[in-house]
Design a protein around this motif. Sequence first.
Motif, PDB file in Angstrom:
ATOM      1  N   HIS A  50     -97.872 -17.182  52.345  1.00  0.00           N
ATOM      2  CA  HIS A  50     -98.542 -17.333  53.646  1.00  0.00           C
ATOM      3  C   HIS A  50     -97.941 -18.535  54.339  1.00  0.00           C
ATOM      4  N   VAL A  51     -97.379 -18.321  55.503  1.00  0.00           N
ATOM      5  CA  VAL A  51     -96.812 -19.431  56.266  1.00  0.00           C
ATOM      6  C   VAL A  51     -97.654 -19.615  57.514  1.00  0.00           C
ATOM      7  N   SER A  52     -98.214 -20.800  57.697  1.00  0.00           N
ATOM      8  CA  SER A  52     -99.034 -21.027  58.893  1.00  0.00           C
ATOM      9  C   SER A  52     -98.650 -22.353  59.532  1.00  0.00           C
TER      10      SER A  52
ATOM     11  N   LEU B  70     -88.061 -19.850  54.012  1.00  0.00           N
ATOM     12  CA  LEU B  70     -89.216 -19.105  54.532  1.00  0.00           C
ATOM     13  C   LEU B  70     -90.101 -19.916  55.465  1.00  0.00           C
TER      14      LEU B  70
ATOM     15  N   GLY C 221     -99.935 -16.666  61.798  1.00  0.00           N
ATOM     16  CA  GLY C 221     -98.897 -17.099  60.861  1.00  0.00           C
ATOM     17  C   GLY C 221     -98.126 -15.916  60.347  1.00  0.00           C
ATOM     18  N   LYS C 222     -97.355 -16.145  59.309  1.00  0.00           N
ATOM     19  CA  LYS C 222     -96.543 -15.082  58.729  1.00  0.00           C
ATOM     20  C   LYS C 222     -96.988 -14.816  57.297  1.00  0.00           C
ATOM     21  N   LEU C 223     -96.765 -13.594  56.886  1.00  0.00           N
ATOM     22  CA  LEU C 223     -97.070 -13.195  55.520  1.00  0.00           C
ATOM     23  C   LEU C 223     -95.795 -12.560  54.986  1.00  0.00           C
ATOM     24  N   ILE C 224     -95.258 -13.111  53.907  1.00  0.00           N
ATOM     25  CA  ILE C 224     -94.022 -12.554  53.349  1.00  0.00           C
ATOM     26  C   ILE C 224     -94.293 -12.088  51.924  1.00  0.00           C
TER      27      ILE C 224
END
Lengths: 81, 81
Positions: free
Chosen positions: B6-8, B66, B39-42
């Motif tokens: 999780h990137v926020s 990332l 945010g992003k979820l990878i």
Amino acid sequence: MKARVHVSLKTGVLDPQGKAIGLTLANLGFTGLGEVRQGKLIELELTEDDAEAARKSVEEMCEKLLANTVIENYAIEFEDD
Amino acid sequence: MKARVHVSLKTGVLDPQGKAIGLTLANLGFTGLGEVRQGKLIELELTEDDAEAARKSVEEMCEKLLANTVIENYAIEFEDD
């Protein structure tokens, strides 16, 4: 109350962004990587205190705006403050 | 093994995309909304079986590619198949 919505592409839907991340990681020297997929994470702060009403409201937000349900799945998680 | 990153955006960093989502939800008639952040979820599939080694490897991926650690936080979660 805080809600986190995870939006990810459905299985079988092409994900060029995820593929690009996977290729770049491989170019950086990382090994042992299978599929990489990128999705979205949306964090919402809600004033609603009732868990059931909050879930219903966030589900409606997902159906109407946050996710394209033709190609995306969503999952909702709640966090109490 | 499957890893989810999780990137926020860090607190205090402007998030125009989150703001746009919040405004649109309000225009759609949803009330009781506080801050909205996107945010992003990878999602990564890993062949590594050792949990400790996998965590170290994914942390390195986050630092190198990332997440932009100047303005973003990341959190790593593992899921066994």
